[in-house]
Design a protein around this motif. Structure first.
Motif, PDB file in Angstrom:
ATOM      1  N   MET A  16       0.820  -1.220   0.000  1.00  0.00           N
ATOM      2  CA  MET A  16       0.000   0.000   0.000  1.00  0.00           C
ATOM      3  C   MET A  16       0.850   1.265   0.000  1.00  0.00           C
ATOM      4  SD  MET A  16      -3.113  -0.745  -0.015  1.00  0.00           S
ATOM      5  CE  MET A  16      -3.311  -2.358  -0.666  1.00  0.00           C
ATOM      6  N   SER A  17       2.173   1.119   0.075  1.00  0.00           N
ATOM      7  CA  SER A  17       3.074   2.267   0.185  1.00  0.00           C
ATOM      8  C   SER A  17       2.776   3.342  -0.865  1.00  0.00           C
ATOM      9  CB  SER A  17       4.517   1.776   0.022  1.00  0.00           C
ATOM     10  OG  SER A  17       5.389   2.874  -0.168  1.00  0.00           O
ATOM     11  N   TYR A  18       2.738   4.599  -0.398  1.00  0.00           N
ATOM     12  CA  TYR A  18       2.643   5.741  -1.329  1.00  0.00           C
ATOM     13  C   TYR A  18       4.012   6.410  -1.295  1.00  0.00           C
ATOM     14  CZ  TYR A  18       1.383  10.183  -3.399  1.00  0.00           C
ATOM     15  OH  TYR A  18       1.349  11.289  -4.206  1.00  0.00           O
ATOM     16  N   SER A  19       4.866   6.072  -2.250  1.00  0.00           N
ATOM     17  CA  SER A  19       6.257   6.542  -2.199  1.00  0.00           C
ATOM     18  C   SER A  19       6.770   6.927  -3.584  1.00  0.00           C
ATOM     19  CB  SER A  19       7.145   5.455  -1.580  1.00  0.00           C
ATOM     20  OG  SER A  19       6.813   4.173  -2.081  1.00  0.00           O
ATOM     21  N   PRO A  20       6.096   7.931  -4.200  1.00  0.00           N
ATOM     22  CA  PRO A  20       6.478   8.317  -5.565  1.00  0.00           C
ATOM     23  C   PRO A  20       7.812   9.066  -5.637  1.00  0.00           C
ATOM     24  CG  PRO A  20       4.779   9.788  -4.743  1.00  0.00           C
ATOM     25  CD  PRO A  20       4.947   8.716  -3.707  1.00  0.00           C
ATOM     26  N   TYR A  21       8.369   9.482  -4.493  1.00  0.00           N
ATOM     27  CA  TYR A  21       9.608  10.276  -4.521  1.00  0.00           C
ATOM     28  C   TYR A  21      10.834   9.420  -4.206  1.00  0.00           C
ATOM     29  CZ  TYR A  21       5.855  13.532  -4.663  1.00  0.00           C
ATOM     30  OH  TYR A  21       4.694  14.160  -5.032  1.00  0.00           O
ATOM     31  N   SER A  22      10.758   8.643  -3.136  1.00  0.00           N
ATOM     32  CA  SER A  22      11.922   7.795  -2.793  1.00  0.00           C
ATOM     33  C   SER A  22      11.876   6.459  -3.535  1.00  0.00           C
ATOM     34  CB  SER A  22      11.948   7.511  -1.287  1.00  0.00           C
ATOM     35  OG  SER A  22      10.930   6.584  -0.936  1.00  0.00           O
ATOM     36  N   HIS A  23      10.690   6.047  -3.948  1.00  0.00           N
ATOM     37  CA  HIS A  23      10.515   4.708  -4.538  1.00  0.00           C
ATOM     38  C   HIS A  23      10.975   3.615  -3.585  1.00  0.00           C
ATOM     39  CE1 HIS A  23       9.593   6.860  -8.187  1.00  0.00           C
ATOM     40  NE2 HIS A  23      10.760   7.487  -8.081  1.00  0.00           N
ATOM     41  N   PHE A  24      10.902   3.927  -2.284  1.00  0.00           N
ATOM     42  CA  PHE A  24      11.242   2.924  -1.267  1.00  0.00           C
ATOM     43  C   PHE A  24       9.972   2.614  -0.494  1.00  0.00           C
ATOM     44  CE2 PHE A  24      13.012   1.324   2.744  1.00  0.00           C
ATOM     45  CZ  PHE A  24      13.874   0.364   2.233  1.00  0.00           C
ATOM     46  N   ARG A  25       9.542   1.361  -0.609  1.00  0.00           N
ATOM     47  CA  ARG A  25       8.252   0.982  -0.039  1.00  0.00           C
ATOM     48  C   ARG A  25       8.451   0.353   1.343  1.00  0.00           C
ATOM     49  NH1 ARG A  25       4.804  -2.212  -4.091  1.00  0.00           N
ATOM     50  NH2 ARG A  25       6.450  -3.752  -3.855  1.00  0.00           N
ATOM     51  N   VAL A  26       7.652   0.823   2.301  1.00  0.00           N
ATOM     52  CA  VAL A  26       7.764   0.285   3.665  1.00  0.00           C
ATOM     53  C   VAL A  26       6.370  -0.065   4.177  1.00  0.00           C
ATOM     54  CG1 VAL A  26       8.690   0.648   5.990  1.00  0.00           C
ATOM     55  CG2 VAL A  26       9.755   1.815   4.055  1.00  0.00           C
ATOM     56  N   GLY A  27       6.297  -1.191   4.866  1.00  0.00           N
ATOM     57  CA  GLY A  27       5.050  -1.606   5.513  1.00  0.00           C
ATOM     58  C   GLY A  27       5.341  -1.982   6.953  1.00  0.00           C
ATOM     59  N   ALA A  28       4.370  -1.752   7.818  1.00  0.00           N
ATOM     60  CA  ALA A  28       4.518  -2.128   9.229  1.00  0.00           C
ATOM     61  C   ALA A  28       3.245  -2.812   9.701  1.00  0.00           C
ATOM     62  CB  ALA A  28       4.793  -0.881  10.078  1.00  0.00           C
ATOM     63  N   ALA A  29       3.414  -3.750  10.604  1.00  0.00           N
ATOM     64  CA  ALA A  29       2.268  -4.425  11.222  1.00  0.00           C
ATOM     65  C   ALA A  29       2.499  -4.398  12.726  1.00  0.00           C
ATOM     66  CB  ALA A  29       2.164  -5.856  10.727  1.00  0.00           C
ATOM     67  N   LEU A  30       1.576  -3.756  13.409  1.00  0.00           N
ATOM     68  CA  LEU A  30       1.683  -3.511  14.851  1.00  0.00           C
ATOM     69  C   LEU A  30       0.732  -4.451  15.584  1.00  0.00           C
ATOM     70  CD1 LEU A  30       2.644  -1.567  17.157  1.00  0.00           C
ATOM     71  CD2 LEU A  30       0.746  -0.073  16.507  1.00  0.00           C
ATOM     72  N   LEU A  31       1.272  -5.182  16.531  1.00  0.00           N
ATOM     73  CA  LEU A  31       0.481  -6.174  17.275  1.00  0.00           C
ATOM     74  C   LEU A  31       0.114  -5.632  18.658  1.00  0.00           C
ATOM     75  CD1 LEU A  31      -0.538  -9.177  17.501  1.00  0.00           C
ATOM     76  CD2 LEU A  31       1.746  -9.707  18.436  1.00  0.00           C
ATOM     77  N   THR A  32      -1.182  -5.608  18.957  1.00  0.00           N
ATOM     78  CA  THR A  32      -1.606  -5.162  20.293  1.00  0.00           C
ATOM     79  C   THR A  32      -1.492  -6.348  21.268  1.00  0.00           C
ATOM     80  OG1 THR A  32      -3.925  -5.798  20.068  1.00  0.00           O
ATOM     81  CG2 THR A  32      -3.311  -3.606  19.258  1.00  0.00           C
TER      82      THR A  32
END
Ligand code: THU
Length: 135
Positions: A16-32
């Motif tokens: 889902m990354s919106y990274s049109p400038y760096s072109h580096f995609r990052v995702g995170a998943a946080l567990l409660t």
């Protein structure tokens, strides 16, 4: 909670990354602590500095829904069209995690659902400054 599921959720969030400038995609998943997962991606701005990292997107989503108790966060990052690498949270995100994580909360850096490294927040942010300093 099986960390394979959390690692897979971080890879999913990266899509889902919106990274049109760096072109580096990052995702995170946080567990409660209750077992719920909140996902987040990096969201960039043409003005650059308003950019939000994936970790903070996930954290802000969760906190704004009333969550306060967390167990772990998984992070996956890759250059567009490339393979995920072990992507460690930036300094700002480490500080923001400290706001809600105990030092023994776990931080995973993910290459695949089966290939990830597990650290604690205390390991990646030693000698941190936190709420306890203000008491
Ligand atoms: N980024 C993250 O989302 N998390 C990190 O911990 C490292 C950096 C993002 C910010 C920016 O959109 C892109 O990666 C390149 O810095």
């Amino acid at each position: 909670m099986d960390y394979k599921t959390l690692a897979a959720a971080a890879l999913e969030a990266m899509e889902m990354s919106y990274s049109p400038y760096s072109h580096f995609r990052v995702g995170a998943a946080l567990l409660t602590k209750s077992g719920k997962i909140y996902k987040g991606c990096n969201i960039e701005s043409a003005a650059y500095s308003p950019t939000n990292c994936a970790e903070r997107t996930a954290l802000f989503k969760a906190v704004s829904e009333g969550e306060r108790e967390f167990a772990a966060i998984a992070v996956a990052g890759a250059p567009k069209g490339g393979e995920p690498q072990y992507c460690y949270p930036c300094g700002v995100c480490r500080q923001m995690l400290k706001e809600f994580f105990r030092d023994d909360c776990e931080v995973l850096v993910v290459k695949t659902a089966d290939d990830y490294k597990v650290h604690t927040l205390g390991e990646i942010l030693p000698f941190g400054f936190g709420a306890e300093n203000l008491r």
